[in-house]
Design a protein around this motif. Structure first.
Motif, short mmCIF file in Angstrom:
data_model
loop_
_atom_site.label_atom_id
_atom_site.label_comp_id
_atom_site.label_asym_id
_atom_site.label_seq_id
_atom_site.Cartn_x
_atom_site.Cartn_y
_atom_site.Cartn_z
N TYR B 59 10.67 15.49 -1.32
CA TYR B 59 9.54 14.69 -2.17
C TYR B 59 10.32 13.92 -3.54
O TYR B 59 9.61 12.93 -3.85
CB TYR B 59 8.65 15.82 -2.65
CG TYR B 59 8.05 15.93 -4.31
CD1 TYR B 59 7.03 14.94 -4.15
CD2 TYR B 59 8.38 16.31 -5.34
CE1 TYR B 59 6.13 14.79 -5.49
CE2 TYR B 59 7.64 16.43 -6.42
CZ TYR B 59 6.73 15.37 -6.72
OH TYR B 59 6.07 15.20 -7.73
N TYR B 62 11.85 10.90 -2.39
CA TYR B 62 10.75 9.72 -2.08
C TYR B 62 10.21 9.21 -3.27
O TYR B 62 10.23 7.76 -3.49
CB TYR B 62 9.46 10.33 -1.39
CG TYR B 62 8.06 9.39 -1.67
CD1 TYR B 62 7.94 8.29 -0.74
CD2 TYR B 62 7.28 9.81 -2.60
CE1 TYR B 62 7.09 7.38 -1.18
CE2 TYR B 62 6.23 8.82 -2.72
CZ TYR B 62 5.96 7.83 -2.01
OH TYR B 62 4.84 7.03 -2.17
N ASN B 63 10.18 9.80 -4.36
CA ASN B 63 9.84 9.14 -5.66
C ASN B 63 10.80 8.55 -6.31
O ASN B 63 10.81 7.76 -7.05
CB ASN B 63 9.26 10.54 -6.69
CG ASN B 63 7.79 10.80 -6.52
OD1 ASN B 63 6.89 10.20 -6.47
ND2 ASN B 63 7.75 11.83 -5.57
N THR B 66 11.40 4.90 -4.08
CA THR B 66 10.54 3.90 -4.08
C THR B 66 10.22 3.51 -5.30
O THR B 66 10.05 4.25 -6.44
CB THR B 66 9.14 4.49 -3.42
OG1 THR B 66 8.81 5.66 -3.87
CG2 THR B 66 9.49 4.71 -1.96
N MET B 68 7.80 2.49 -8.59
CA MET B 68 6.73 3.02 -9.14
C MET B 68 5.50 1.94 -8.42
O MET B 68 4.50 2.78 -8.17
CB MET B 68 6.89 2.72 -10.54
CG MET B 68 5.70 3.17 -11.49
SD MET B 68 5.64 5.29 -11.03
CE MET B 68 3.95 5.57 -11.17
N GLN B 71 4.30 2.93 -5.08
CA GLN B 71 3.68 4.17 -5.01
C GLN B 71 2.22 4.18 -5.58
O GLN B 71 1.34 4.52 -5.13
CB GLN B 71 4.30 5.15 -6.16
CG GLN B 71 5.72 5.78 -5.55
CD GLN B 71 6.44 6.33 -6.59
OE1 GLN B 71 5.76 7.25 -7.43
NE2 GLN B 71 7.78 6.40 -6.46
N ILE B 74 0.09 2.53 -2.85
CA ILE B 74 -0.06 3.33 -1.71
C ILE B 74 -1.10 4.44 -2.14
O ILE B 74 -2.04 4.54 -1.52
CB ILE B 74 1.35 4.20 -1.22
CG1 ILE B 74 2.30 3.29 -0.59
CG2 ILE B 74 0.97 5.28 -0.46
CD1 ILE B 74 3.30 3.80 -0.40
N ILE B 75 -1.04 5.02 -3.19
CA ILE B 75 -2.02 5.87 -3.70
C ILE B 75 -3.22 5.29 -4.11
O ILE B 75 -4.43 5.77 -3.53
CB ILE B 75 -1.54 6.58 -4.85
CG1 ILE B 75 -0.43 7.75 -4.36
CG2 ILE B 75 -2.69 7.72 -5.48
CD1 ILE B 75 0.22 8.48 -5.42
N THR B 108 -1.06 9.41 -9.71
CA THR B 108 0.11 8.75 -9.43
C THR B 108 1.27 8.87 -10.35
O THR B 108 2.38 9.34 -10.19
CB THR B 108 -0.05 7.15 -9.57
OG1 THR B 108 -1.46 6.75 -8.99
CG2 THR B 108 0.95 6.37 -8.99
N CYS B 112 4.85 11.22 -9.72
CA CYS B 112 6.13 10.40 -9.71
C CYS B 112 6.90 11.11 -10.95
O CYS B 112 7.90 11.53 -10.81
CB CYS B 112 5.87 9.00 -10.12
SG CYS B 112 7.74 8.39 -10.48
#
Lengths: 253, 235
Positions: B59, B62-63, B66, B68, B71, B74-75, B108, B112
């Motif tokens: 997790y 991933y944060n 990628t 911001m 992210q 995506i969200i 989001t 993050c």
């Protein structure tokens, strides 16, 4: 009389390296037991297993007629053992964010839920006994190594344990500070405190201990009263070790 | 080239209206991320939960790995479908498309920022010697009491500067909220700038706003640091 603390057949390995290969130990009330031995012989690991700072692979521990499996001990059993024993660390491990007095009372107030006033009284008495009453408001960083270790000892006996475990309490100290710590330990011993001491201080072993164990290679090679071990050691390994250590200690006044 | 000072002044005050939005996102994100980050840091810094640690490690990677903005995309695009799907499955009557965009921003940024804080806190916890845990166990403190009374108070000294950097980073990160159709400081500046074609003026305005906001955060942390150290001797 049954022994107060008894450990049987303690085994402990770190990975493939076997540190303890079946150690038995009996402690009666009032005993001062000194464990000697070369480094790597498992002395410290034995102490840490008794207090469950390390989990032994095998062995039983009985304390005050309660028998506990050292491998499968439950949280409650560990708490029971820790309530009845105290530990003095080689590097003191005082709480850096607490004063000398708070270091002594932390376990009493939070761990044992004593009223604060009573805990403070016990704490001040403990500090007085180690000669640091006037330093009660000092933080560990403001104390010398010897003073820190004396606070560590005060913290250990303030909890009124059945037995105090000392893990090389003077090994991290400057030579000139060793004396003050040993003096406190001698005082405790004279008052009848039950102690297990891992140390390299031969003079302490000779003058204070009523039982000396010599460990090597994960087993107890020889045990007996100090005179037996120091004057008439039977095992070759004990003799070798003492020959290496004793001439050294002659230089230390 | 000359700057349009009149526009600059007007836009500056317009952009100030975005400050509460940015602070709102920052505050809610902190409220969610600080406790969660601490829990994750503690799980990852002791060896009691190896599988959970691995999972949390993924997790965090991933944060960290990628951007911001990705992210957010995506969200912002995925979340409505997911919520819609679950609500339909569970027969809950819920208007997904009426949900405020702020909720997406909270989700989001929290997701993050929790990951960032977990790593920051882990490095703070790492500064406390393992002997402190052992001493606490030996005198009879529970794990919770040990963290609460011994470990965290010591870790905080090392942790405050890292936390300060992260919080200022978060405030600056909220400028990306405009991509979720939220009118924060940057979004207002952008709109104003394109209307009057005064880009430099608008961006200079918000530069000042962000710098002042972050300076205020630094000041607050300085005061906290001072207070933390005042009642404790230097370690």
């Amino acid at each position: 009389m049954d022994a107060m603390l008894e450990v049987k057949q303690v085994h402990k390995a770190f990975g493939k390296h076997e540190i303890l290969k079946g150690v038995d130990l009996n402690v009666d009330k009032g005993d001062v037991i000194v464990i000697l031995g070369p480094s790597g012989s498992g002395k410290t690991t034995l102490l840490r297993c008794i207090n469950f700072l390390e989990r032994a692979d095998k062995g039983t521990l009985s304390l005050d007629n309660m028998e506990i499996s050292m491998k499968h001990a439950k949280k409650k059993e560990i708490t029971y053992v820790r309530k009845k024993t105290s530990f003095v660390f080689q590097s003191y491990y005082l709480f850096h964010n607490k004063t000398a007095l708070q270091n002594v009372t932390e376990g009493l107030i939070i761990g044992r839920r004593l009223p604060k006033r009573q805990a403070n009284e016990i704490g001040m008495n403990a500090l007085e006994k180690v000669g640091l009453k006037d330093r009660h408001a000092y933080y560990p960083s403001q104390l010398s190594g010897g003073q820190q270790q004396r606070v560590g000892i005060a913290r250990a006996f303030a909890a009124n344990p059945d037995v105090i475990l000392f893990d090389e309490p003077t090994s991290a100290l400057d030579p000139e500070l060793v004396g003050e710590v040993l003096a406190v330990m001698k005082k405790l011993a004279r008052e009848g405190t039950t102690m297990i001491v891992v140390t390299h201080e031969m003079s302490f072993a000779q003058s204070v201990a009523n039982k000396v164990l010599f460990m090597d290679g994960g087993v107890i090679v020889e045990s007996g009263v100090p005179d037996e071990i120091f004057v008439r050691p039977k095992e070759e390994r004990t003799k070798q070790f003492l020959r290496r250590i004793i001439p050294d200690s002659d230089y230390v006044i | 080239m000359s700057l349009d000072y009149e526009f600059m002044k007007n836009t500056f005050f317009l952009c100030l209206k975005g400050v509460p939005v940015a602070l709102n996102i920052t505050a809610v994100t902190l409220l969610i991320s600080v406790p969660l980050g601490f829990v994750i840091a503690i799980i990852r810094s002791n060896k009691k939960h190896p599988y959970l640690s691995k999972l949390l490690g993924i997790y965090i990677s991933y944060n960290r790995g990628t951007p911001m903005i990705v992210q957010i995309y995506i969200i912002y695009n995925l979340m409505p479908y997911l919520i819609f799907y679950f609500c339909k499955r569970l027969n809950i009557d819920f208007d997904v498309y009426g949900m405020s965009n702020m909720v997406y921003a909270y989700i989001t940024f929290s997701l993050c920022f929790t990951a960032f804080l977990a790593e920051a806190f882990r490095s703070g916890l790492g500064t406390v010697h393992k002997g402190q845990y052992e001493a606490a166990a030996v005198v009879g403190l529970s794990d919770y009491q040990c963290y609460r009374r011994i470990i965290i108070p010591q870790a905080i000294t090392a942790l405050l500067p890292i936390l300060c950097t992260n919080v200022t980073g978060l405030i600056k990160m909220t400028s990306l909220a405009f991509s979720m159709a939220i009118f924060d400081i940057t979004a207002i500046a952008k709109v104003e700038a394109s209307a009057d074609l005064c880009f430099i003026e608008a961006y200079l305005d918000i530069t000042v706003i962000y710098v002042v906001l972050c300076l205020l955060v630094e000041l607050i942390f300085k005061l906290i640091e001072y207070r933390v150290k005042a009642h404790r001797a230097v370690i």
